[in-house]
Structures are given as structure tokens and as C-alpha cells.
Motif scaffolding. Structure first.
Motif, PDB file in Angstrom:
ATOM      1  N   THR A 129       0.839  -1.194   0.000  1.00 20.18           N
ATOM      2  CA  THR A 129       0.000   0.000   0.000  1.00 20.18           C
ATOM      3  C   THR A 129       0.876   1.247   0.000  1.00 20.18           C
ATOM      4  O   THR A 129       1.852   1.347   0.753  1.00 20.18           O
ATOM      5  N   GLY A 130       0.514   2.166  -0.907  1.00 17.83           N
ATOM      6  CA  GLY A 130       1.241   3.425  -0.989  1.00 17.83           C
ATOM      7  C   GLY A 130       2.399   3.424  -1.956  1.00 17.83           C
ATOM      8  O   GLY A 130       2.970   4.485  -2.252  1.00 17.83           O
ATOM      9  N   SER A 131       2.740   2.263  -2.491  1.00 20.09           N
ATOM     10  CA  SER A 131       3.863   2.192  -3.422  1.00 20.09           C
ATOM     11  C   SER A 131       3.381   2.379  -4.856  1.00 20.09           C
ATOM     12  O   SER A 131       2.224   2.730  -5.104  1.00 20.09           O
ATOM     13  N   SER A 132       4.289   2.134  -5.817  1.00 22.44           N
ATOM     14  CA  SER A 132       3.984   2.369  -7.236  1.00 22.44           C
ATOM     15  C   SER A 132       4.279   1.144  -8.069  1.00 22.44           C
ATOM     16  O   SER A 132       5.149   0.332  -7.724  1.00 22.44           O
ATOM     17  N   LEU A 133       3.542   1.026  -9.152  1.00 25.20           N
ATOM     18  CA  LEU A 133       3.784   0.008 -10.176  1.00 25.20           C
ATOM     19  C   LEU A 133       3.583   0.670 -11.523  1.00 25.20           C
ATOM     20  O   LEU A 133       2.774   1.592 -11.646  1.00 25.20           O
ATOM     21  N   LYS A 134       4.274   0.155 -12.532  1.00 29.66           N
ATOM     22  CA  LYS A 134       4.059   0.652 -13.891  1.00 29.66           C
ATOM     23  C   LYS A 134       3.773  -0.531 -14.793  1.00 29.66           C
ATOM     24  O   LYS A 134       4.614  -1.421 -14.959  1.00 29.66           O
ATOM     25  N   LEU A 135       2.584  -0.537 -15.362  1.00 30.08           N
ATOM     26  CA  LEU A 135       2.193  -1.568 -16.303  1.00 30.08           C
ATOM     27  C   LEU A 135       2.517  -1.111 -17.727  1.00 30.08           C
ATOM     28  O   LEU A 135       2.421   0.071 -18.037  1.00 30.08           O
ATOM     29  N   PHE A 174      -3.375   7.332 -10.849  1.00 34.26           N
ATOM     30  CA  PHE A 174      -2.907   6.583 -12.023  1.00 34.26           C
ATOM     31  C   PHE A 174      -2.717   7.546 -13.194  1.00 34.26           C
ATOM     32  O   PHE A 174      -3.450   8.536 -13.329  1.00 34.26           O
ATOM     33  N   THR A 175      -1.768   7.204 -14.062  1.00 32.55           N
ATOM     34  CA  THR A 175      -1.514   7.992 -15.261  1.00 32.55           C
ATOM     35  C   THR A 175      -1.343   7.062 -16.444  1.00 32.55           C
ATOM     36  O   THR A 175      -0.492   6.156 -16.413  1.00 32.55           O
ATOM     37  N   ILE A 176      -2.139   7.287 -17.481  1.00 27.66           N
ATOM     38  CA  ILE A 176      -2.000   6.529 -18.721  1.00 27.66           C
ATOM     39  C   ILE A 176      -1.196   7.358 -19.709  1.00 27.66           C
ATOM     40  O   ILE A 176      -1.348   8.581 -19.780  1.00 27.66           O
ATOM     41  N   ARG A 192       1.234   6.901 -23.713  1.00 24.14           N
ATOM     42  CA  ARG A 192       1.549   6.037 -24.851  1.00 24.14           C
ATOM     43  C   ARG A 192       2.835   6.499 -25.506  1.00 24.14           C
ATOM     44  O   ARG A 192       3.190   7.679 -25.462  1.00 24.14           O
ATOM     45  N   GLU A 193       3.499   5.554 -26.125  1.00 24.29           N
ATOM     46  CA  GLU A 193       4.719   5.809 -26.880  1.00 24.29           C
ATOM     47  C   GLU A 193       4.548   5.139 -28.232  1.00 24.29           C
ATOM     48  O   GLU A 193       4.798   3.932 -28.381  1.00 24.29           O
ATOM     49  N   ASN A 194       4.092   5.904 -29.209  1.00 26.78           N
ATOM     50  CA  ASN A 194       3.757   5.323 -30.510  1.00 26.78           C
ATOM     51  C   ASN A 194       4.968   4.707 -31.211  1.00 26.78           C
ATOM     52  O   ASN A 194       4.823   3.725 -31.935  1.00 26.78           O
ATOM     53  N   ALA A 195       6.143   5.285 -30.995  1.00 21.08           N
ATOM     54  CA  ALA A 195       7.344   4.736 -31.636  1.00 21.08           C
ATOM     55  C   ALA A 195       7.632   3.314 -31.166  1.00 21.08           C
ATOM     56  O   ALA A 195       8.301   2.542 -31.863  1.00 21.08           O
ATOM     57  N   LYS A 196       7.139   2.978 -29.990  1.00 19.84           N
ATOM     58  CA  LYS A 196       7.361   1.636 -29.432  1.00 19.84           C
ATOM     59  C   LYS A 196       6.084   0.803 -29.419  1.00 19.84           C
ATOM     60  O   LYS A 196       6.065  -0.296 -28.855  1.00 19.84           O
ATOM     61  N   ASN A 197       5.014   1.319 -29.994  1.00 25.02           N
ATOM     62  CA  ASN A 197       3.719   0.617 -29.991  1.00 25.02           C
ATOM     63  C   ASN A 197       3.338   0.159 -28.582  1.00 25.02           C
ATOM     64  O   ASN A 197       2.898  -0.986 -28.377  1.00 25.02           O
ATOM     65  N   THR A 198       3.496   1.048 -27.625  1.00 27.35           N
ATOM     66  CA  THR A 198       3.297   0.679 -26.223  1.00 27.35           C
ATOM     67  C   THR A 198       2.444   1.720 -25.499  1.00 27.35           C
ATOM     68  O   THR A 198       2.606   2.921 -25.722  1.00 27.35           O
ATOM     69  N   VAL A 199       1.567   1.227 -24.649  1.00 25.11           N
ATOM     70  CA  VAL A 199       0.796   2.080 -23.767  1.00 25.11           C
ATOM     71  C   VAL A 199       1.133   1.679 -22.331  1.00 25.11           C
ATOM     72  O   VAL A 199       1.390   0.503 -22.056  1.00 25.11           O
ATOM     73  N   TYR A 200       1.157   2.664 -21.453  1.00 27.04           N
ATOM     74  CA  TYR A 200       1.577   2.443 -20.069  1.00 27.04           C
ATOM     75  C   TYR A 200       0.467   2.834 -19.090  1.00 27.04           C
ATOM     76  O   TYR A 200      -0.392   3.664 -19.408  1.00 27.04           O
ATOM     77  N   LEU A 201       0.536   2.272 -17.914  1.00 31.09           N
ATOM     78  CA  LEU A 201      -0.314   2.710 -16.819  1.00 31.09           C
ATOM     79  C   LEU A 201       0.574   2.848 -15.578  1.00 31.09           C
ATOM     80  O   LEU A 201       1.019   1.829 -15.017  1.00 31.09           O
ATOM     81  N   GLN A 202       0.876   4.076 -15.219  1.00 26.53           N
ATOM     82  CA  GLN A 202       1.639   4.344 -14.016  1.00 26.53           C
ATOM     83  C   GLN A 202       0.667   4.383 -12.839  1.00 26.53           C
ATOM     84  O   GLN A 202      -0.266   5.181 -12.835  1.00 26.53           O
ATOM     85  N   MET A 203       0.911   3.510 -11.876  1.00 22.69           N
ATOM     86  CA  MET A 203       0.014   3.376 -10.725  1.00 22.69           C
ATOM     87  C   MET A 203       0.761   3.848  -9.486  1.00 22.69           C
ATOM     88  O   MET A 203       1.714   3.201  -9.053  1.00 22.69           O
TER      89      MET A 203
END
Length: 125
Positions: free
Chosen positions: A14-20, A68-70, A72-83
């Protein structure tokens, strides 16, 4: 056809971060709005966040807004979710989803054409 693969889940305190991350393969990633959903056993899959393709505007469920923050990085075809500041209530399987090309974001799971297999996030108290 679009293939989506999520990564980055795991156990957090609880209270920490993850990035998907969600890596997409296939055509026209940059022309697709992308979303993150989550699901717990016995409950409906629920909207978490989305990002538009044109202006990269972002949208969030009230329960995660400000934490949370969504992105995207189109050059890498990647979307992120910073939690950030995760809570036990954030425990769920998190899914990445793609909209049909050139359509804006959506909140409903039926509005998304492609789905990943999900990544488990578990938050301990």
C-alpha cells in the motif's frame, strides 16, 4: 489484427507504485485509442483509464483519478499505466484494450475490439 501483451504486474505494498506496460503488434497502433480495464473475481470488468489517438487526451475512472496515469509511446507501440499510491482495492487483473482505428476513447468494454490476456496486480495492506 492487433495483439496486446501486458507486463509489469506483481505484488506491491500500500502506498507504493507500479508501472504496467502493454506492447501492441499489428497495424496502426498510433491510430487507435487505448484503454486499461481491471477485473476481480465475481465482478464485471471495469474501466480504469483511456488515451485518445489524435490528441492523446486522457480519461480516468473516479476511483483512480489523481493516482494513475496513462500514457503512450507510438514509436514503441506501447501504452503504459503508471500506478501511484496503490491501495488494496486496486488488486485485480489489469487488461489492456484497443479501439477500432480512428475512433475516440470509450468507457465501455464492448467498445474495444482487441484485448490482452491481463496481468495480475496484488496490493498488500
Amino acid at each position: 489484427q492487433v495483439s496486446l501483451v501486458e507486463s509489469g504486474g506483481g505484488l506491491a505494498q500500500t502506498g507504493s507504485s507500479l508501472k504496467l506496460s502493454c506492447a501492441a503488434s499489428g497495424t496502426r497502433f498510433k491510430d487507435r485509442a487505448m484503454g486499461w480495464f481491471r477485473q476481480t473475481p465475481g465482478k464485471e470488468r471495469e474501466f480504469v483509464a483511456a488515451i485518445n489517438w489524435r490528441d492523446e487526451a486522457t480519461y480516468y475512472a473516479e476511483s483512480v483519478k489523481g493516482r494513475f496515469t496513462i500514457s503512450r509511446e507510438n514509436a514503441k507501440n506501447t501504452v503504459y499505466l503508471q500506478m501511484d499510491s496503490v491501495e488494496p482495492e486496486d488488486t485485480a487483473v489489469y487488461y489492456c484494450a484497443a479501439r477500432p482505428v480512428l475512433l475516440g476513447w470509450a468507457r465501455g468494454k464492448s467498445d474495444y475490439s482487441y484485448w490482452g490476456r491481463g496481468t495480475q496486480v496484488t496490493v498488500s495492506s
